[in-house]
Design an enzyme around this catalytic site. Structure first.
Site: not given
Length: 668
Positions: A257, A273
């Site tokens: 990740h 994000r």
């Protein structure tokens, strides 16, 4: 010998395991769940950002459907997934979300009218439809064409797990907590249950069942730093491997990740994000548009993690006592948004970093996060080699993720896969009788008892803690984001040496009941076998696909490697697994291999790709322009589902096209 009988035995009480148990209990079957910990503490609770389902309620999700979700999933997998399974999943995801709403999940909802969001670092005002008011909302996630990720702020896994466990409690499904499965009872053809040890008393029990479902999660803790809970050690995969019959699939496919905090490795959700957060380097420069001009921070996870690593290799990382890192900037989202939709991220930053993410940038770098590999199953969730053995969730290679999964598709897989596979498990239990062979159960009980006796009373001297630390270091150093032949070979050789040493394990604490050292010793030799399937699979696969990135073989090679790695361990005394390969048939694919949309298109084409593309064009031309999307899809690649899940999904856009446009029905 203590024998416990049931119809449907589930090992693991996370979302996937509980959902299978609920499906079994709904059919009137005697159902039992085993768990290392209380169900509500399962790792499913750690999922933050959301689950993908093509509801199409939000304005940025309008036009979404199963076709778009399927295409995103296949491209995200780098064409490594089982496309029929991906279709099953995309079709059932909206049903699962609505079912969870009925079970009490407080999904974040659409509010009609204007709302301000951040898109590409710019404030944008969206106008949500009046008709969408109160329907389930969605946020943007990496690798998707539409805003599809349904969420409850950034505590989605927590909300889902509590609702699922409460549902199981309401149905009187028993969960035997603090119990660890250590061996699968089988005769080489049929699985009959497991031998498990009570972590409190040390008692060994034989659980005998018609069906056994492994839902123990991933194997992230074979790495030194992982976002996984410490219980995610791959023991479920190891149990299947140690049968010598069942196979594991695509174990080398390990996802990192992009945004785990430094140094502890706790996840900050992709929702940061998705909601508009940016990645910055040591100069404060936003670098992702330079690498991926179209998707930027919301490229697929494997891509973002590699780009971040490349950027740090160029000297653009922020120096720290824990190595270089980059910055995640969510300050532009504003305090109100963070305190409303990213509350867990705020608490993690305050408690583990001592910073305020509404004012301060968050130190992050790519960290092991997810296991695409697992126990290889058919589309029904059953092992092809061992009848009655099922697997679901991250423990399985059901294979809807291939070599990279999209954010939001994992949480979705637990409940969608559990919904689908749970029905097949119930079918199996109804169509097969309970076979009780006490001699067989006693055989496996004796094996586990002998293993424990050897550890407690034997003369072994190797420390399980030291072997585990060495294994984790090897995996982190040599089987990481970027891989190459010499380092992978080194990893394999060093892991084999550790496995050899594990045969001389000894423990200082001689207690047979609650003994963490004994637990560690029982697990570490199994973890080493899982680590070897990862390292050996990675060393053998001389291409780059999804999260498997070989620096010495940078091209995706469909010609030679469009297949699924299968690992087995038929010889218990061997020091490495036996690898074989299951080809993916291009001529059956609805979406033949193509360009993912990231970097240069340098894939080596499969010889059947052009033929399949031509065949698809001919099929569609024959159907004509009057065929709807369901007819086109069925003609290209039919797929099966349990009858109760076959109905079409209704969306807001469908309702608005009807004459009675204001009759929206139940808000979900």
């Amino acid at each position: 010998m203590k024998l416990i009988y049931t119809d449907s035995l589930v090992v693991g009480a996370g979302l996937a395991g509980l959902r299978v148990a609920i499906a079994s209990k709904e059919r009137g079957l005697d159902t039992l769940v085993l768990s290392l910990i209380p169900a509500k503490r399962s790792h499913s609770a750690a999922a933050q950002g959301g689950m993908q389902a093509s509801l199409g309620n939000a304005v940025k999700g309008m036009g979404d459907d199963e076709d778009v979700h399927f295409q995103d999933t296949v491209k995200g997998s780098d064409w490594g997934c089982d496309q029929e399974v991906a279709r099953m999943f995309a079709h059932c995801a909206p049903k699962a979300v609505r079912e969870l709403a009925n079970w009490g999940v407080p999904w974040s909802r659409v509010s009609a009218g204007p709302r301000e969001v951040i898109v590409n670092a710019q404030k944008v005002t969206l106008q949500e439809a009046e008709e969408a008011h109160g329907l389930i909302n969605a946020r943007d996630f990496g690798g998707t064409k539409k805003w599809r990720t349904c969420y409850t702020a950034d505590g989605t896994g927590h909300s889902l797990l509590y609702a699922m466990d409460n549902k199981a409690i309401s149905m009187d499904i028993p969960v035997h907590e603090r119990v660890e499965a250590l061996s699968i009872i089988h005769d080489g053809q049929r699985c009959h249950g497991v031998i498990a040890r009570c972590l409190i008393t040390g008692e060994l029990r034989a659980y005998v069942a018609k069906s056994t479902t492994i839902a123990t999660g991933g194997y992230g803790r074979i790495y030194e730093v992982s976002t996984n809970a410490i219980i995610c050690e791959g023991i479920g995969q190891a149990l299947a491997l140690e049968t010598g019959v069942a196979t594991l699939g695509n174990m080398e496919a390990v996802q990192f990740h992009p945004t785990a905090i430094v140094p502890v490795g706790i996840l900050t959700t992709e929702g940061c994000r998705g909601d508009g957060g940016l990645l910055r380097d040591k100069d404060g420069y936003r670098f992702m548009p330079d690498y991926e001009p179209e998707k930027k921070e919301l490229a697929s996870r494997d891509v973002v993690s590699r780009r971040m690593t490349e950027h740090m290799r160029k000297g653009k990382g922020v120096d720290s006592p824990y190595g270089p890192h980059l910055w995640l900037d969510i300050t532009l989202l504003g305090r109100k948004h963070i305190e409303t939709n990213l509350r867990e991220v705020q608490e993690i930053c305050e408690n583990f970093l001592g910073i305020d993410p509404a004012k301060d940038w968050i130190p992050v770098r790519p960290t092991q996060h997810y296991s695409m590999g697992g126990i290889r199953t058919k589309a029904t969730g059953e092992s092809p080699q061992l009848k009655g053995l099922f697997s679901v969730g991250e423990a399985a290679c059901w294979d809807m993720h291939g070599f990279n999964r999209l954010g939001g598709n994992s949480l979705a897989e637990t409940v969608v896969g559990g919904m689908i596979i749970g029905k097949y498990v119930a079918d199996f239990c109804e169509n097969n009788s309970l076979e009780i062979d006490t001699q067989l159960a006693e055989k496996f009980m004796r094996q586990v008892q002998t293993e424990i006796d050897t550890l407690v009373d034997g003369e072994g001297h190797e420390s399980p803690f030291e072997l585990k630390r060495e294994m984790q270091r090897i995996m982190m150093d040599y089987v990481g984001i970027f891989r190459n032949g010499p380092e992978l070979d080194k990893a394999v050789n060093e892991l084999k040496a550790l496995l050899e040493r594990s045969r001389k394990l000894g423990i200082k604490c001689k207690k047979r009941h609650a003994n963490p050292e004994l637990v560690e010793a029982l697990r570490v030799k199994r973890m080493l076998k899982v680590a070897l399937t990862v390292a050996c699979g990675a060393a053998a696969r001389t291409e780059s696909r999804g999260a498997h990135a070989r620096e010495d073989y940078p091209q995706r090679n469909d010609r030679d490697w469009l297949n699924r790695t299968l690992a087995s361990w038929p010889d218990a005394n061997a020091l490495e697994p036996v690898l074989s390969y299951e080809p993916l048939d291009v001529m059956k694919m609805e979406l033949p291999p193509g360009y993912r949309g990231y970097g240069i298109d340098n894939a080596i084409a499969h010889p059947d790709t052009a033929k399949r593309e031509q065949q698809i064009a001919e099929i569609l031309a024959e159907l004509g322009d009057n065929a709807d999307r369901y007819q086109r899809q069925a003609a290209l690649m039919p797929f099966e589902l349990p009858p109760s899940l076959q109905a079409k999904n209704e969306r807001l856009s469908d309702t608005l096209q009807r004459p009675s446009a204001n009759a929206l029905g139940e808000k979900s």
